[in-house]
Motif scaffolding. Structure first.
Motif, PDB file in Angstrom:
ATOM      1  N   ALA A 178      -7.058   3.538   1.488  1.00  0.00           N
ATOM      2  CA  ALA A 178      -6.090   3.028   2.467  1.00  0.00           C
ATOM      3  C   ALA A 178      -4.753   2.704   1.821  1.00  0.00           C
ATOM      4  N   GLY A 179      -4.449   3.392   0.726  1.00  0.00           N
ATOM      5  CA  GLY A 179      -3.153   3.222   0.076  1.00  0.00           C
ATOM      6  C   GLY A 179      -3.140   2.263  -1.084  1.00  0.00           C
ATOM      7  N   TYR A 180      -4.298   1.792  -1.528  1.00  0.00           N
ATOM      8  CA  TYR A 180      -4.353   0.830  -2.626  1.00  0.00           C
ATOM      9  C   TYR A 180      -4.430   1.479  -4.000  1.00  0.00           C
ATOM     10  N   ARG A 212       0.854  -1.186   0.000  1.00  0.00           N
ATOM     11  CA  ARG A 212       0.000   0.000   0.000  1.00  0.00           C
ATOM     12  C   ARG A 212       0.888   1.233   0.000  1.00  0.00           C
ATOM     13  N   ALA A 213       0.390   2.306  -0.559  1.00  0.00           N
ATOM     14  CA  ALA A 213       1.150   3.557  -0.610  1.00  0.00           C
ATOM     15  C   ALA A 213       1.012   4.302   0.705  1.00  0.00           C
ATOM     16  N   SER A 214       2.134   4.812   1.195  1.00  0.00           N
ATOM     17  CA  SER A 214       2.094   5.694   2.354  1.00  0.00           C
ATOM     18  C   SER A 214       2.327   7.142   1.921  1.00  0.00           C
ATOM     19  N   LYS A 215       3.096   7.335   0.848  1.00  0.00           N
ATOM     20  CA  LYS A 215       3.349   8.663   0.279  1.00  0.00           C
ATOM     21  C   LYS A 215       3.485   8.515  -1.232  1.00  0.00           C
ATOM     22  N   ALA A 216       3.125   9.559  -1.957  1.00  0.00           N
ATOM     23  CA  ALA A 216       3.305   9.574  -3.405  1.00  0.00           C
ATOM     24  C   ALA A 216       3.633  10.995  -3.823  1.00  0.00           C
ATOM     25  N   ARG A 217       4.557  11.111  -4.764  1.00  0.00           N
ATOM     26  CA  ARG A 217       4.949  12.426  -5.256  1.00  0.00           C
ATOM     27  C   ARG A 217       5.467  12.294  -6.677  1.00  0.00           C
ATOM     28  N   TYR A 218       5.493  13.409  -7.382  1.00  0.00           N
ATOM     29  CA  TYR A 218       6.089  13.447  -8.712  1.00  0.00           C
ATOM     30  C   TYR A 218       7.393  14.222  -8.614  1.00  0.00           C
TER      31      TYR A 218
END
Length: 136
Positions: free
Chosen positions: A74-76, A25-31
């Motif tokens: 939830a990060g999916y 699952r993702a906890s953080k995402a950025r470009y």
């Protein structure tokens, strides 16, 4: 509407808890503009990055559109509101960057020495053979 038993609800809750602990699952995402990559930190401590040009809905996106990432469910999943694009984390980790049709089109765009040789051989024979109509 279907009624669920207490046992079915308990089983579903147990499956959900197990998935929550084991599935990525993702906890953080950025470009990252300098790298030209979407970078996703996972709850298990791993980091995953991909070029947005590979993903359906992100191919022609601008840097300004790509920086506005939301984490869903939830990060999916990942969501880009301005692009109306959603991608699943399990799908991305499996190398699935869009629908089946999108992935098939991308595979057809692949360039390799073998594909080039086959195209030359077909061209020397007059092109791709015609499909025989009505033959079963």
């Amino acid at each position: 509407m279907v009624e669920l038993s207490d046992a079915q609800i308990d089983t579903a809750l147990e499956r959900g808890q197990a998935a929550h602990l084991t599935e990525p699952r993702a906890s953080k995402a950025r470009y990252d503009r300098s790298l030209g990559r979407v970078i996703v930190d996972l709850t298990n401590g791993c980091t995953f990055a991909f070029p947005p040009r590979l993903a359906q809905g992100l191919e022609a996106a601008t840097d300004d559109q790509l920086v506005n990432i939301q984490i869903l469910g939830a990060g999916y999943g990942l969501h880009w509101e301005a692009l109306d694009t959603d991608l699943s984390i399990p799908g991305l980790l499996a190398g699935i960057f869009g629908t089946q049709a999108y992935m098939a089109r991308r595979a057809g765009q692949a360039k390799s020495p073998g594909k080039a040789a086959a195209a030359r051989a077909n061209g020397a024979k007059g092109g791709r053979p015609k499909k025989a109509a009505g033959i079963v």
